[in-house]
Design an enzyme around this catalytic site. Structure first.
Site, PDB file in Angstrom:
ATOM      1  N   ASP A 178     -34.348  17.788 -79.817  1.00 31.67           N
ATOM      2  CA  ASP A 178     -33.987  18.942 -80.643  1.00 31.67           C
ATOM      3  C   ASP A 178     -33.033  18.585 -81.789  1.00 31.67           C
ATOM      4  O   ASP A 178     -32.854  19.373 -82.711  1.00 31.67           O
ATOM      5  CB  ASP A 178     -33.433  20.107 -79.795  1.00 31.67           C
ATOM      6  N   ARG A 179     -32.435  17.398 -81.738  1.00 30.38           N
ATOM      7  CA  ARG A 179     -31.543  16.996 -82.842  1.00 30.38           C
ATOM      8  C   ARG A 179     -32.260  16.091 -83.833  1.00 30.38           C
ATOM      9  O   ARG A 179     -33.257  15.465 -83.483  1.00 30.38           O
ATOM     10  CB  ARG A 179     -30.328  16.245 -82.301  1.00 30.38           C
TER      11      ARG A 179
ATOM     12  N   ASP B 197     -33.710  14.887 -75.918  1.00 31.78           N
ATOM     13  CA  ASP B 197     -34.709  15.935 -75.659  1.00 31.78           C
ATOM     14  C   ASP B 197     -35.401  16.428 -76.929  1.00 31.78           C
ATOM     15  O   ASP B 197     -36.126  17.420 -76.897  1.00 31.78           O
ATOM     16  CB  ASP B 197     -34.064  17.106 -74.918  1.00 31.78           C
TER      17      ASP B 197
ATOM     18  N   LYS C 292     -31.584  23.450 -68.443  1.00 31.36           N
ATOM     19  CA  LYS C 292     -31.408  24.657 -69.247  1.00 31.36           C
ATOM     20  C   LYS C 292     -32.494  25.632 -68.823  1.00 31.36           C
ATOM     21  O   LYS C 292     -33.639  25.229 -68.625  1.00 31.36           O
ATOM     22  CB  LYS C 292     -31.603  24.347 -70.743  1.00 31.36           C
TER      23      LYS C 292
ATOM     24  N   ARG D 292     -24.777  20.698 -67.211  1.00 31.82           N
ATOM     25  CA  ARG D 292     -24.813  19.242 -67.362  1.00 31.82           C
ATOM     26  C   ARG D 292     -23.807  18.594 -66.447  1.00 31.82           C
ATOM     27  O   ARG D 292     -22.644  18.996 -66.441  1.00 31.82           O
ATOM     28  CB  ARG D 292     -24.449  18.853 -68.794  1.00 31.82           C
TER      29      ARG D 292
ATOM     30  N   LYS E 173     -33.474  24.421 -81.690  1.00 33.87           N
ATOM     31  CA  LYS E 173     -33.457  23.514 -82.825  1.00 33.87           C
ATOM     32  C   LYS E 173     -34.555  22.470 -82.600  1.00 33.87           C
ATOM     33  O   LYS E 173     -34.990  22.270 -81.471  1.00 33.87           O
ATOM     34  CB  LYS E 173     -32.090  22.895 -83.009  1.00 33.87           C
TER      35      LYS E 173
ATOM     36  N   SER F 289     -29.656  16.435 -72.997  1.00 36.69           N
ATOM     37  CA  SER F 289     -29.710  16.284 -74.449  1.00 36.69           C
ATOM     38  C   SER F 289     -29.353  14.875 -74.910  1.00 36.69           C
ATOM     39  O   SER F 289     -29.994  13.916 -74.546  1.00 36.69           O
ATOM     40  CB  SER F 289     -28.813  17.335 -75.106  1.00 36.69           C
ATOM     41  N   HIS F 290     -28.274  14.754 -75.652  1.00 33.68           N
ATOM     42  CA  HIS F 290     -27.898  13.478 -76.254  1.00 33.68           C
ATOM     43  C   HIS F 290     -26.958  12.677 -75.357  1.00 33.68           C
ATOM     44  O   HIS F 290     -26.495  11.611 -75.753  1.00 33.68           O
ATOM     45  CB  HIS F 290     -27.200  13.754 -77.583  1.00 33.68           C
TER      46      HIS F 290
ATOM     47  N   GLU G  57     -26.792  23.687 -87.250  1.00 34.65           N
ATOM     48  CA  GLU G  57     -25.473  23.334 -86.744  1.00 34.65           C
ATOM     49  C   GLU G  57     -25.106  21.969 -87.306  1.00 34.65           C
ATOM     50  O   GLU G  57     -25.979  21.109 -87.493  1.00 34.65           O
ATOM     51  CB  GLU G  57     -25.479  23.244 -85.227  1.00 34.65           C
ATOM     52  N   GLU G  58     -23.799  21.766 -87.491  1.00 27.94           N
ATOM     53  CA  GLU G  58     -23.327  20.479 -88.007  1.00 27.94           C
ATOM     54  C   GLU G  58     -23.651  19.322 -87.065  1.00 27.94           C
ATOM     55  O   GLU G  58     -23.643  18.172 -87.476  1.00 27.94           O
ATOM     56  CB  GLU G  58     -21.818  20.538 -88.282  1.00 27.94           C
ATOM     57  N   SER G  59     -23.926  19.650 -85.797  1.00 26.75           N
ATOM     58  CA  SER G  59     -24.163  18.629 -84.768  1.00 26.75           C
ATOM     59  C   SER G  59     -25.619  18.156 -84.786  1.00 26.75           C
ATOM     60  O   SER G  59     -26.235  18.024 -83.740  1.00 26.75           O
ATOM     61  CB  SER G  59     -23.797  19.199 -83.406  1.00 26.75           C
TER      62      SER G  59
ATOM     63  N   ARG H  79     -12.942  18.486 -80.744  1.00 18.79           N
ATOM     64  CA  ARG H  79     -13.683  18.298 -81.985  1.00 18.79           C
ATOM     65  C   ARG H  79     -12.867  18.900 -83.129  1.00 18.79           C
ATOM     66  O   ARG H  79     -12.426  20.051 -83.046  1.00 18.79           O
ATOM     67  CB  ARG H  79     -15.048  18.981 -81.927  1.00 18.79           C
TER      68      ARG H  79
ATOM     69  N   THR I 253     -20.760  28.315 -81.840  1.00 18.89           N
ATOM     70  CA  THR I 253     -21.464  27.059 -81.578  1.00 18.89           C
ATOM     71  C   THR I 253     -22.464  27.225 -80.432  1.00 18.89           C
ATOM     72  O   THR I 253     -22.137  27.799 -79.398  1.00 18.89           O
ATOM     73  CB  THR I 253     -20.430  25.984 -81.217  1.00 18.89           C
TER      74      THR I 253
ATOM     75  N   ASP J 264     -32.876  12.989 -80.736  1.00 14.97           N
ATOM     76  CA  ASP J 264     -32.044  12.743 -79.555  1.00 14.97           C
ATOM     77  C   ASP J 264     -32.867  12.750 -78.263  1.00 14.97           C
ATOM     78  O   ASP J 264     -34.099  12.779 -78.302  1.00 14.97           O
ATOM     79  CB  ASP J 264     -30.903  13.756 -79.475  1.00 14.97           C
TER      80      ASP J 264
HETATM   81  C1  G1P Z   1     -22.512  20.262 -78.886  1.00 17.24           C
HETATM   82  C2  G1P Z   1     -22.558  20.634 -80.345  1.00 17.24           C
HETATM   83  C3  G1P Z   1     -23.194  21.992 -80.515  1.00 17.24           C
HETATM   84  C4  G1P Z   1     -24.580  21.984 -79.865  1.00 17.24           C
HETATM   85  C5  G1P Z   1     -24.489  21.507 -78.435  1.00 17.24           C
HETATM   86  C6  G1P Z   1     -25.864  21.333 -77.816  1.00 17.24           C
HETATM   87  O1  G1P Z   1     -21.760  21.207 -78.171  1.00 17.24           O
HETATM   88  O2  G1P Z   1     -21.275  20.606 -80.917  1.00 17.24           O
HETATM   89  O3  G1P Z   1     -23.290  22.306 -81.874  1.00 17.24           O
HETATM   90  O4  G1P Z   1     -25.145  23.265 -79.905  1.00 17.24           O
HETATM   91  O5  G1P Z   1     -23.815  20.250 -78.371  1.00 17.24           O
HETATM   92  O6  G1P Z   1     -26.642  20.400 -78.506  1.00 17.24           O
HETATM   93  P1  G1P Z   1     -20.195  20.994 -77.778  1.00 17.24           P
HETATM   94  O7  G1P Z   1     -20.112  19.722 -77.002  1.00 17.24           O
HETATM   95  O8  G1P Z   1     -19.466  20.886 -79.079  1.00 17.24           O
HETATM   96  O9  G1P Z   1     -19.832  22.235 -77.011  1.00 17.24           O
HETATM   97 ZN    ZN Z   2     -30.636  17.747 -77.595  1.00 15.95          ZN
END
Ligand code: G1P
Ligand code: ZN
Length: 546
Positions: A286-287, A284, A130, A26, A381, A117-118, A368-370, A499, A349, A282
């Site tokens: 997946d969230r 893409d 990816k 990214r 996901k 992603s987000h 995942e908590e995210s 985090r 993670t 989000d």
């Molecule tokens: C973050 C989230 C992690 C997730 C990733 C991709 O990564 O915390 O759980 O898998 O985005 O969506 P981080 O920025 O914490 O490395």
């Molecule tokens: Zn995503």
């Protein structure tokens, strides 16, 4: 042979910064737009896959700025590198879970997901790539390391000179020796969803006049998927899906489905006139975020409830083999796993660590908590999957989300949970903070009535393939089970993001209705004290709380 059909070998020199992070490479769009930047990375991927010739690959992205150009470049490079067949989503669009679905369904060799992603999009936002392997999941760390190493030495890339493929129409065309098949981005994915969920029951719920819901696609890739499945197939009223057209800059929205960035949706879920169900996804796809009338489901609780309610969902009833969660995700899922008599795996993670567990049939659900939840139906996901799963629960129980939450906590206890992000930190200061936490000797020390029982830097040995990973986050666990975890983000594109993950368990139903930040207030104070946060970073408060 006509000149334009001859693969061209272009000399290049490496870029030093093409190391994939938690989820692919990214960077700001401007970095990807540098001459040879994208080409170098793609060539490094091909150079890391020795048997790719003659194979099928899937490609698509979330439609963000640079998506269209990148797809065309990668198609021409795939052709020059000997790929026999490319499956492309119409318009160059595919959600991350749809790429995973297509790879698996068509037994492709792998695929590219073009997304950050987000992260925000647009000309001044981020872009990303990816690479996914044949199981449909993210490349494991061993492969991303190989790709990074190849990017450090790449000296040429291969590309054919050919006109742009027309991706606007479903059908086949040829790019020299490579067959390019433009596919409906939604069809195979929608069929998979229909095979897992009770569509009749969900349809009945969505058509009932007293059930009002909203799905916010945040101007990102899930719009077409949600419209096709929720509105066209399941009969939700038109307008259920909002922000449903993917835009290159996401309409200026930050396509991260959480209470901070999906504030409009959250507002519609509060008060006496609140909608019954709200969800967002989000960039893409997946969230996911799940909301009920005056109720917010933390992603950690969502995973636990999904597992606990599997008996209601046709694709999962009677076949839960295990649950996997990322280390910083709360222990709510562990309690459900124990009650079901199945293992709960704690992985680092990033979804790439779940692939082996899913392939081996050890985990049925992962989370995942995210804002990430998923299952063994794909190897990513899956935001819309989680939404349909919740709708399936609601359709079968006809209970409000708030009641499902309260009943779950009454039975298993509540894990109060929050993540505090400190963004844009000086990278050296953040690294020093983590180093300091690693070196501190906290075990046995008491802080305001709590004593530390475990203090380590999380490391993991994959139970399936034995691969080892270390340095995955500092864990501080107290004698009452409360926990603070510190780790640095691996997805950011500027400075460092710290985090801080906070949780504590509450078994008494009478104490389970508190505001989360209030319930965690002591622990939040401790998290700052233990890390010396203000002194090391100059920050008193986090930028984002989820
Ligand atoms: C973050 C989230 C992690 C997730 C990733 C991709 O990564 O915390 O759980 O898998 O985005 O969506 P981080 O920025 O914490 O490395
Ligand atoms: Zn995503």
């Amino acid at each position: 042979m006509h000149e334009s059909r001859v693969p061209t070998v272009i000399p290049t020199t490496p870029f030093p910064d093409q190391k994939p992070g938690t989820s692919g490479l990214r960077k700001p769009v401007s970095v990807f737009q540098q001459p040879r930047y994208l080409e170098n990375f793609i060539q490094a991927v091909f150079d890391s896959l020795p048997d790719h010739e003659g194979k099928t690959l899937v490609i698509g992205g979330d439609g963000r700025f640079f998506n269209a150009e990148a797809v065309q470049i990668i198609l021409r490079m795939a052709c020059a590198n000997g790929i026999a067949r490319m499956l492309v989503g119409k318009g160059g669009l595919l959600s991350t879970p749809a790429v995973s679905c297509l790879i698996r369904k068509h037994k492709a060799y792998g695929g590219f997901v073009l997304s950050a992603s987000h992260n925000p999009g647009g000309a001044h936002g981020d872009f990303g790539i990816k690479y996914n392997i044949g199981n449909g999941g993210p490349a494991p760390e061993s492969l991303t390391e190989t790709i990074f190493a190849a990017s450090r030495t790449v000296s040429r890339f291969r590309i054919v000179a050919a006109p742009h493929c027309d991706l606007g129409r479903i059908g086949s065309c040829r790019l020299n020796a490579t067959a390019v098949e433009v596919v409906d981005p939604v069809a195979d994915y929608a069929a998979l969803m229909e095979s897992l969920f009770d569509f009749d029951a969900i349809s009945g719920l969505l058509k009932s006049p007293d059930f009002r819901m909203r799905f916010d696609a945040m101007n990102a890739v899930t719009g077409p998927y949600a419209k096709a499945i929720l509105e066209d197939r399941l009969g939700a009223p038109a307008g259920t899906v909002v922000n449903g057209v993917p835009l290159p800059d996401f309409g200026g929205l930050h396509p991260d489905p959480n209470p901070v960035y999906a504030a409009d949706l959250c507002a519609a879920m509060k008060g006496p006139d609140a909608l019954a169900f709200g969800a967002a996804s989000d960039g893409d796809g997946d969230r996911n975020m799940i909301l009920g009338a005056n109720a917010y489901v933390t992603p950690s609780d969502s995973l636990a409830i999904i597992a606990a309610q599997a008996h209601l969902v046709p694709g999962y009833a009677g076949r839960v083999a295990g649950i996997a969660r990322s280390m910083p995700t709360s222990r709510a899922a562990d309690r459900v796993a124990a009650a079901l008599g199945v293992p709960c795996y704690e992985a680092p993670t990033g979804w790439k660590f779940f692939g082996s567990l899913l392939d081996a049939g050890k985990a049925t659900f992962c989370g995942e908590e995210s804002f990430g939840t998923g299952s063994d139906h794909v190897r990513e996901k899956d935001g819309l999957w989680a939404v349909l799963y919740w709708l399936n629960i609601l359709a079968k129980t006809r209970r409000p989300v708030a009641d499902i939450l309260a009943e779950h906590w009454a039975k298993y206890g509540r894990d109060y949970y929050s993540r505090h992000d400190y963004e844009g930190l000086d990278a050296d200061a953040a690294a020093k903070l983590i180093k300091g936490l690693r070196a501190a000797s906290l075990k046995g020390k008491s802080f305001g009535g709590r004593t530390v029982t475990l203090h380590d830097d999380f490391s993991y040995t994959d139970p399936v393939n034995g691969e080892e990973t270390s340095g995955q986050g500092i864990r501080v666990v107290f004698d009452d089970g409360a926990r603070i975890v510190y780790r640095l983000s691996g997805t950011g594109t500027s400075g460092a993001t710290l985090r801080v993950y906070l949780e504590r368990f509450e078994s008494a139903p009478t104490a389970q209705g508190q505001d989360t930040q209030a319930a965690l207030a002591e622990l939040i104070g401790l998290s700052r004290e233990i890390a010396g946060l203000a002194a090391r970073t100059g920050r008193e408060t986090p930028d984002v709380i989820t």
